[in-house]
Design an enzyme around this catalytic site. Structure first.
Site, short mmCIF file in Angstrom:
data_model
loop_
_atom_site.label_atom_id
_atom_site.label_comp_id
_atom_site.label_asym_id
_atom_site.label_seq_id
_atom_site.Cartn_x
_atom_site.Cartn_y
_atom_site.Cartn_z
CE1 TYR A 144 -0.37 12.83 9.87
CE2 TYR A 144 -2.70 12.34 10.15
CZ TYR A 144 -1.64 12.66 9.33
OH TYR A 144 -1.83 12.82 7.97
CG ASP A 239 4.17 6.48 13.46
OD1 ASP A 239 3.08 7.00 13.16
OD2 ASP A 239 5.25 6.72 12.86
CE LYS A 267 7.04 13.46 9.85
NZ LYS A 267 6.39 14.60 9.19
P1 KE4 Z 1 3.53 11.29 5.82
O1 KE4 Z 1 2.54 10.40 5.07
O2 KE4 Z 1 3.04 12.71 5.97
O3 KE4 Z 1 4.93 11.20 5.20
O4 KE4 Z 1 3.71 10.68 7.29
C1 KE4 Z 1 2.58 10.46 8.08
C2 KE4 Z 1 2.98 10.46 9.55
C3 KE4 Z 1 3.07 9.25 10.21
N1 KE4 Z 1 3.43 9.19 11.51
C4 KE4 Z 1 3.76 10.31 12.19
C5 KE4 Z 1 4.17 10.19 13.64
C6 KE4 Z 1 3.70 11.58 11.56
O5 KE4 Z 1 4.02 12.70 12.27
C7 KE4 Z 1 3.31 11.66 10.21
C8 KE4 Z 1 3.21 12.98 9.47
N2 KE4 Z 1 3.49 14.16 10.23
C9 KE4 Z 1 2.81 15.37 9.80
C10 KE4 Z 1 3.15 16.53 10.75
N3 KE4 Z 1 3.27 16.21 12.10
C11 KE4 Z 1 3.14 15.71 8.40
C12 KE4 Z 1 2.83 17.13 7.98
C13 KE4 Z 1 1.67 17.19 7.03
O6 KE4 Z 1 0.70 16.41 7.18
O7 KE4 Z 1 1.75 18.04 6.11
#
Ligand code: KE4
Length: 432
Positions: A144, A239, A267
């Site tokens: 993701y 990523d 994060k």
């Molecule tokens: P954000 O746009 O949510 O800040 O980041 C996207 C993203 C990009 N790359 C990786 C490897 C990620 O894990 C994420 C976002 N992670 C999720 C949970 N695994 C965020 C939680 C959510 O969507 O509420």
């Protein structure tokens, strides 16, 4: 479990916010029941609207490596807030955080801050396309990278949890150039490149997959991606939104000794405030506006409060022995869980990479999963029952069978031992 106040808040929330939440996975659709609403948090604990306390391993989905509300971060944000919340002008804190990041991660010679991981990966892909003049991107099933259109095909976080194979609202054209192959499958990568090689701008990969449960790279996977990108002139994008500053100061690329061309972050580098970043080789980053022709912008990029939180966080991570201490806490937890799971016939297994762990039920193997298909063959229904039983014991895991848990340096031995006991009691209540 009392849920009166959370239930009241949820009823208000669903009247004005889709699903009552601002990010789908929080809605508990993956585990059933209504979401808990949190009012405050401190150290390893969150406190819900009904005054219940939980030992928390969601950690805001990764940012809170120092635990909730660390004094140094709160003070830094408070100091910054006294001078204003945003200026829209360049500031010193942006330079300072950029210096911390580029010093910690040598492959990142230049970095651009944005406000989320999604913005970071979306921008990194645009930079790779602008730099190479190519359109295609190779991604991996179960990984993701946020919710930019190009990545919403077989995504592994919220989309997989909600069981949506692709995503409504994403036009065919947006994913026409997104080639999705199985994680850890170098043969599939080679085959894709032999067919499309000179049209592929980049490979984007979670160097440790953390959105389909926890799937570590096989020893040959990351080096193999590096060499196939070199062979065909594509860029390798790590990523590291989760793994960055989580596996160590240098992230997964230092941990595994493989150097990407571009890296995305999120994060942890915001310390719980909205920050993402992308960066890499100077010659590549020179295509980014205003230096070059690839446009990317953001009103709140480099926000002073978010920069202050990120700087305060990284200053703590730079202390000697931070990571060895953190990882030993996580090992104490998973060693204890191994014993408990063995006493329950190994109905589940727990895997760990650094301070990231994942507990999954009725796995088909006695080793960490190697692909999304293996994770999908696990018993998600049993996880759901376990999730609620553990919540009743005062411990939170992510409300999804596809998400990992995070240990912070606020999780002391007492919390870890209490967690191990809680897991044992939860299993007893679920398994009888
Ligand atoms: P954000 O746009 O949510 O800040 O980041 C996207 C993203 C990009 N790359 C990786 C490897 C990620 O894990 C994420 C976002 N992670 C999720 C949970 N695994 C965020 C939680 C959510 O969507 O509420």
């Amino acid at each position: 479990m009392k849920l009166e106040r959370s239930a009241q808040l949820y009823q208000r929330a669903i009247a004005v916010i889709p699903g009552g939440v601002n990010s789908p996975v929080r809605a508990f659709n993956g585990v059933g029941g209504n979401p808990i609403f949190v009012t405050r948090a401190q150290g390893p604990y969150i406190y819900d609207a009904d005054g219940q306390r939980f030992i928390d391993y969601v950690g805001s989905w990764g940012p809170l490596i120092l635990g909730h509300a660390p004094r140094s971060v709160l003070d830094a944000v408070a100091r910054a807030a006294k001078d204003g919340t945003s200026f829209g002008w360049a500031t010193e804190r942006e330079v300072e955080l950029a210096e911390h990041v580029t010093k910690a991660v040598p492959s990142v010679e230049m970095v651009r801050f944005v406000s989320s991981g999604t913005e970071a990966t979306m921008s990194a892909l645009r930079v790779a396309r602008g730099f190479t003049g190519r359109d295609r991107v190779v991604k991996f099933a179960g990984c993701y990278h946020g919710h930019a259109d190009a990545f919403l095909a077989d995504a592994g976080s919220g989309v997989a949890t909600l069981g949506i194979p692709g995503c409504a609202g994403v036009p065919d054209g947006a994913v026409r150039d997104s080639l999705t192959v199985p994680y850890n499958d170098l043969n599939a990568v080679e085959a894709t490149f032999s067919e499309h090689g000179d049209t592929i701008a980049a490979v984007i990969v979670e160097p440790v997959a953390c959105n389909m449960g926890l799937v570590p790279p096989s020893p040959e996977f990351l080096p193999g991606l590096r060499s196939v990108c070199d062979k065909y002139g594509a860029l390798l994008i790590f990523d590291e939104v989760i793994t960055g500053f989580r596996l160590g100061l240098g992230g997964a690329q230092a941990h595994f000794g493989v150097t990407p061309d571009l890296t995305t972050f999120g994060k942890i580098i915001g310390g719980g405030l909205p920050v993402g970043a992308y960066g890499g080789r100077r010659d590549i980053m020179r295509v980014v506006a205003p230096l070059g022709p690839v446009y990317q912008a953001g009103t709140l990029s480099g926000n002073p409060l978010a920069m202050a939180a990120g700087i305060a966080t990284l200053e703590c991570l730079e202390r000697p022995s931070f990571y060895s201490d953190l990882d030993s806490r996580a090992k104490t937890l998973t060693d204890g869980l191994d014993k408990v799971l063995a006493s329950h016939g190994n109905i589940a297994r727990v895997d760990r990479v650094a301070s990231i762990f994942y507990l999954w039920f009725k796995p088909q193997s006695d080793r960490p999963a190697r692909s999304y298909d293996e994770i999908k063959s696990a018993d998600a229904g049993l996880f759901v029952r376990f999730f609620h039983a553990l919540l009743n014991q005062g411990v939170t895991l992510a409300p999804s069978a596809f998400e990992v848990g995070f240990v912070s340096n606020a999780h002391e031995l007492q919390h870890i031992e209490a967690t191990i006991t809680a897991v044992d009691l939860a299993l007893k209540s679920v398994l009888g």
